[in-house]
Scaffold this motif. Structure first.
Motif: not given
Ligand code: ARG
Length: 257
Positions: A56-60, A240-245
């Motif tokens: 799990d994590g941002i990259d995943i 999406t990236v900022s949301e995930i981060a």
């Protein structure tokens, strides 16, 4: 006896269907094998219920979305950070997503995607430490993680240091007073100080420049790189990236024991 045979054939037919359905699901699209080193929260870590297997994590989350955008299935190969480049070169993995900083040296060995995250190196110290800037490390016991850009930064400063394979091992040294400072990436440092009492982060933007994280592919694999870039650029543009981060920065990413 007859009834038994009938039941048996029903069971056999049912199990055959299950097998057929299962193979359908996996042959629905191509697979994209992402290599990572799941020792780097909030970007990648091992947990009981991950979003791809136990990862799990941002990259995943980003890897999963890239695969989805391209009608592919993402799988994760967890390995040492130092092995990712070789794994790309010998085809063991298709892409490396590992909070990997773009550097000129690495760009000679792999091709990088559009960067998706900006980070910097920071110093983690005990709360009562007198270290305030990078040059204060000169006479201190410094620990870095082997092969990370933090190691290169300390090398460039010209200070002696000890290198460990995992961030958690480095932090343990600090907690146990076996070193004075750990140099590591900012977001990961935030996670480590959240998980351990009595530590703080010291920044020095003059000594440590910004770093860009990107996904690496084998040199010349433009077909995959184009797909990855299209997906990343879409995720950057629509937030999406900022949301995930933000989501993983807040949530508990401590590794499952
Ligand atoms: N950003 C640093 C580098 O590129 C550290 C990355 C570590 N990543 C990991 N998944 N262990 O060297």
């Amino acid at each position: 006896m007859k009834k038994f045979t009938k039941v048996l054939s029903l069971v056999l037919a049912a199990s055959l269907m299950v097998v057929m359905l299962a193979s359908c699901a996996s042959s629905g699209g191509d697979e994209i094998v992402f290599g990572t080193n799941a020792e780097f929260p909030p970007f990648e870590f091992v947990t009981a219920n991950g979003i791809i297997d136990s990862y799990d994590g941002i990259d995943i989350a980003i890897a999963k979305q890239i695969a989805e955008d391209n009608d592919m299935t993402a799988t994760i190969e967890n390995m040492e950070f130092d092995s990712l480049t070789i794994a790309l070169q010998n085809g063991q993995i298709d892409a490396a997503i590992a909070g990997m900083t773009v550097t000129a040296d690495r760009a000679e060995a792999v091709d990088f995607s559009t960067p998706y995250y900006t980070a910097t190196q920071v110093m983690i110290v005990k709360e009562d430490s007198d270290i305030q800037k990078a040059t204060d490390m000169a006479d201190k016991r410094i620990v870095v993680i082997q092969g990370y850009t933090g190691e290169v930064c300390v090398q460039d400063l010209g200070y002696p240091y000890e290198a460990f394979k995992k961030g958690t091992e480095a932090i343990l040294e600090l907690v146990n007073d076996k070193c004075d400072v750990v140099v590591i990436d900012s977001a990961t440092a935030e996670k480590f100080i959240g998980d351990n009492e009595g530590l703080k982060i010291v920044e020095d933007s003059e000594a440590f420049e910004n770093e860009e994280y990107a996904i690496a592919v084998k040199k010349g694999n433009t077909e995959l790189l184009d797909k990855i870039n299209a997906s990343i650029e879409k995720m950057l543009a629509d937030g999406t990236v900022s949301e995930i981060a933000a989501q993983y920065a807040e949530s508990d990413t401590e590794e499952a024991e």
